[in-house]
Design a protein around this motif. Structure first.
Motif, PDB file in Angstrom:
ATOM      1  N   THR A 140     -15.932  56.006  75.173  1.00 49.19           N
ATOM      2  CA  THR A 140     -15.268  57.143  75.825  1.00 49.19           C
ATOM      3  C   THR A 140     -14.284  56.687  76.898  1.00 49.19           C
ATOM      4  O   THR A 140     -13.291  57.366  77.165  1.00 49.19           O
ATOM      5  N   GLY A 144     -10.499  57.846  76.460  1.00 45.57           N
ATOM      6  CA  GLY A 144      -9.932  58.695  77.504  1.00 45.57           C
ATOM      7  C   GLY A 144      -8.444  58.505  77.721  1.00 45.57           C
ATOM      8  O   GLY A 144      -7.798  59.331  78.365  1.00 45.57           O
ATOM      9  N   LEU A 231     -15.009  74.337  80.432  1.00 45.48           N
ATOM     10  CA  LEU A 231     -13.973  73.318  80.317  1.00 45.48           C
ATOM     11  C   LEU A 231     -12.787  73.822  79.498  1.00 45.48           C
ATOM     12  O   LEU A 231     -11.624  73.676  79.906  1.00 45.48           O
ATOM     13  N   PHE A 258      -6.319  65.636  86.325  1.00 46.59           N
ATOM     14  CA  PHE A 258      -7.487  65.794  85.453  1.00 46.59           C
ATOM     15  C   PHE A 258      -7.729  64.537  84.616  1.00 46.59           C
ATOM     16  O   PHE A 258      -8.865  64.034  84.556  1.00 46.59           O
ATOM     17  N   GLN A 262     -10.951  61.972  84.735  1.00 49.56           N
ATOM     18  CA  GLN A 262     -11.815  61.873  83.555  1.00 49.56           C
ATOM     19  C   GLN A 262     -12.117  60.409  83.231  1.00 49.56           C
ATOM     20  O   GLN A 262     -13.274  60.034  83.002  1.00 49.56           O
ATOM     21  N   SER A 265     -14.371  58.767  86.022  1.00 52.34           N
ATOM     22  CA  SER A 265     -15.803  59.081  85.955  1.00 52.34           C
ATOM     23  C   SER A 265     -16.507  58.200  84.928  1.00 52.34           C
ATOM     24  O   SER A 265     -17.646  57.768  85.138  1.00 52.34           O
ATOM     25  N   ARG A 266     -15.830  57.917  83.818  1.00 51.09           N
ATOM     26  CA  ARG A 266     -16.428  57.053  82.795  1.00 51.09           C
ATOM     27  C   ARG A 266     -16.522  55.616  83.287  1.00 51.09           C
ATOM     28  O   ARG A 266     -17.504  54.926  82.993  1.00 51.09           O
ATOM     29  N   SER A 285     -22.712  66.242  85.214  1.00 49.65           N
ATOM     30  CA  SER A 285     -21.479  66.697  84.571  1.00 49.65           C
ATOM     31  C   SER A 285     -21.266  68.195  84.757  1.00 49.65           C
ATOM     32  O   SER A 285     -20.199  68.648  85.193  1.00 49.65           O
ATOM     33  N   GLY A 314     -12.136  67.036  86.071  1.00 50.25           N
ATOM     34  CA  GLY A 314     -11.925  65.799  85.325  1.00 50.25           C
ATOM     35  C   GLY A 314     -13.141  64.893  85.336  1.00 50.25           C
ATOM     36  O   GLY A 314     -13.530  64.348  84.295  1.00 50.25           O
ATOM     37  N   SER A 317     -15.764  66.477  83.070  1.00 53.89           N
ATOM     38  CA  SER A 317     -15.389  66.373  81.660  1.00 53.89           C
ATOM     39  C   SER A 317     -15.623  64.963  81.136  1.00 53.89           C
ATOM     40  O   SER A 317     -16.113  64.778  80.014  1.00 53.89           O
ATOM     41  N   GLY A 318     -15.262  63.967  81.943  1.00 46.89           N
ATOM     42  CA  GLY A 318     -15.436  62.584  81.516  1.00 46.89           C
ATOM     43  C   GLY A 318     -16.888  62.243  81.244  1.00 46.89           C
ATOM     44  O   GLY A 318     -17.226  61.611  80.234  1.00 46.89           O
ATOM     45  N   SER A 321     -18.454  64.039  78.001  1.00 44.66           N
ATOM     46  CA  SER A 321     -18.233  63.390  76.703  1.00 44.66           C
ATOM     47  C   SER A 321     -19.303  62.333  76.426  1.00 44.66           C
ATOM     48  O   SER A 321     -19.781  62.200  75.296  1.00 44.66           O
TER      49      SER A 321
END
Length: 401
Positions: A140, A144, A231, A258, A262, A265-266, A285, A314, A317-318, A321
């Motif tokens: 992810t 992204g 979202l 955003f 995202q 965050s991942r 999340s 963002g 959302s990250g 996923s």
């Protein structure tokens, strides 16, 4: 003690195909839609209505695709999906009428379900079940960048090619890049089985007790659907909504936060989130998305509040996923993973397809602020559902221990 390694080659190959898959089949649509509307002689709203219909039908097809992944292998489904994606892009480029265009876009969304995250996560679970959660995080992070790469590509190409010609270029990418990579992953898995490796026989046992699985499935599907609704609703209307509440020219700049949030965050989860369980990840999340909606609803046209909204959305959302792939594996195990995630995707995508229309209607009738509080309340229900599942899983694990 034997430590199973993340299959770096497979993760890297899937990273490339996810960027192309999301870039050509999803993110580029909003850039090419005005050209489609002019060419086909319909309104821009009509083009997006076709896209929403395709998302809904794609959601309905997700359980069938999931069962096929369990039966013939996720990498095989992805290989076939790349061929279908190329075919539907060519059909879209050729379509001489609105009905044929609509049919092509609907079929394109079905092919998306065969090549995007749902299928990629299942491929990772099949490849190395015990490291799949980590692999999903890495994947992810790579995926992204799809919007960051393909929004500029699509926008640049519109200066030189028609939308039909661009779709032919995208068809070639799916056929000549994605399909061979998916086929390689499929062959790699079969070679491993032929060498007598045990990885394909390894399984991950789910944290939920067998008698709690049905209730857990309902709760998790509901929670992801509610978070997905929030979202989809906010993303579809982000820039116009920010302009409406008085942020004017800053709306685009705020909305552009955003994507980086995202990816951030991942990255944070990859480096620091190893101690956080998948249920905890899902709760964080959903909480971030609730916080974003509430902050914007309270702050109105205050610039820092709008920035905080975009960043929270963002970040949420990250992580969302990642949770979509890792939470089903954690709760239900690796057996039948494709069918389980297919059912969840059906609920999430069908709900998400309706979200932009529902949120637009709400803003027209009760205003932006109350609409934001309403979707925050829906996501709060999702948090409670995630918490209930986390408690059930914790009780099972404590009992086993």
């Amino acid at each position: 003690m034997h430590t199973t390694k993340v299959p770096a080659g497979i993760v890297s190959a899937l990273g490339v195909t996810q960027i192309i898959g999301y870039g050509t089949l999803y993110y580029s649509f909003s850039i090419l839609a005005p050209g489609m509307a002019r060419d086909l002689g319909i309104s821009l709203e009509g083009v997006f209505a076709v896209f929403s219909l395709s998302l809904f039908v794609g959601g309905l097809s997700a359980p069938f695709i999931g069962r096929r992944m369990d039966r013939i292998g996720a990498a095989t489904v992805m290989t076939l999906g790349s061929a279908l994606a190329a075919l539907t892009l060519v059909l879209s480029a050729w379509s001489p009428s609105v009905p044929l265009f609509a049919l092509a876009i609907v079929l394109m969304e079905v092919s998306s379900g065969m090549v995007q995250y749902q299928a990629a996560f299942a491929t990772l679970v099949e490849s190395e079940p015990r490291t799949a959660a980590r692999s999903i995080t890495y994947l992810t992070l790579i995926g992204g960048f799809a919007s960051t790469i393909f929004w500029p590509i699509a926008a640049t190409l519109t200066g030189y090619l028609t939308w039909r010609e661009i779709y032919l270029v995208f068809a070639a990418l799916n056929l000549l890049v994605c399909m061979p990579l998916h086929f390689w992953i499929r062959r790699d898995g079969r070679r491993g089985a032929g060498r007598g490796e045990t990885r394909l026989r390894e399984t991950v046992v789910g944290a939920l007790a067998p008698q709690a699985r049905r209730r857990g499935m309902v709760l998790v599907s509901l929670a992801f659907s509610l978070s997905g609704f929030t979202l989809a609703a906010t993303l579809a209307h982000m820039v116009p909504m920010l302009r409406t509440i008085g942020l004017g020219g800053a709306a685009v700049a705020i909305g552009s936060l955003f994507g980086p949030a995202q990816v951030l965050s991942r990255l944070i989860n990859m480096v620091f989130g190893k101690s956080l369980s998948p249920p905890g990840l899902a709760i964080v999340s959903a909480a971030l998305m609730v916080a974003g909606a509430v902050i914007l609803g309270v702050s109105g046209d205050w610039l820092p509040g709008a920035v905080a909204f975009a960043v929270c959305l963002g970040l949420g959302s990250g992580i969302n996923s990642i949770a979509q792939g890792s939470l089903p594996l954690y709760l239900f195990g690796s057996e039948g993973y494709g069918a389980i995630t297919g059912k969840m995707a059906a609920a999430r995508l069908a709900t998400g397809a309706a979200a932009p229309f529902a949120f637009a209607a709400a803003m027209n009738h009760v205003g932006t602020t109350l609409s934001l509080f309403a979707i925050a309340a829906l996501s709060t229900l999702g948090i409670l559902a995630f918490v209930a599942v986390a408690v059930a899983a914790s009780v099972r694990r404590d009992g086993v221990a």
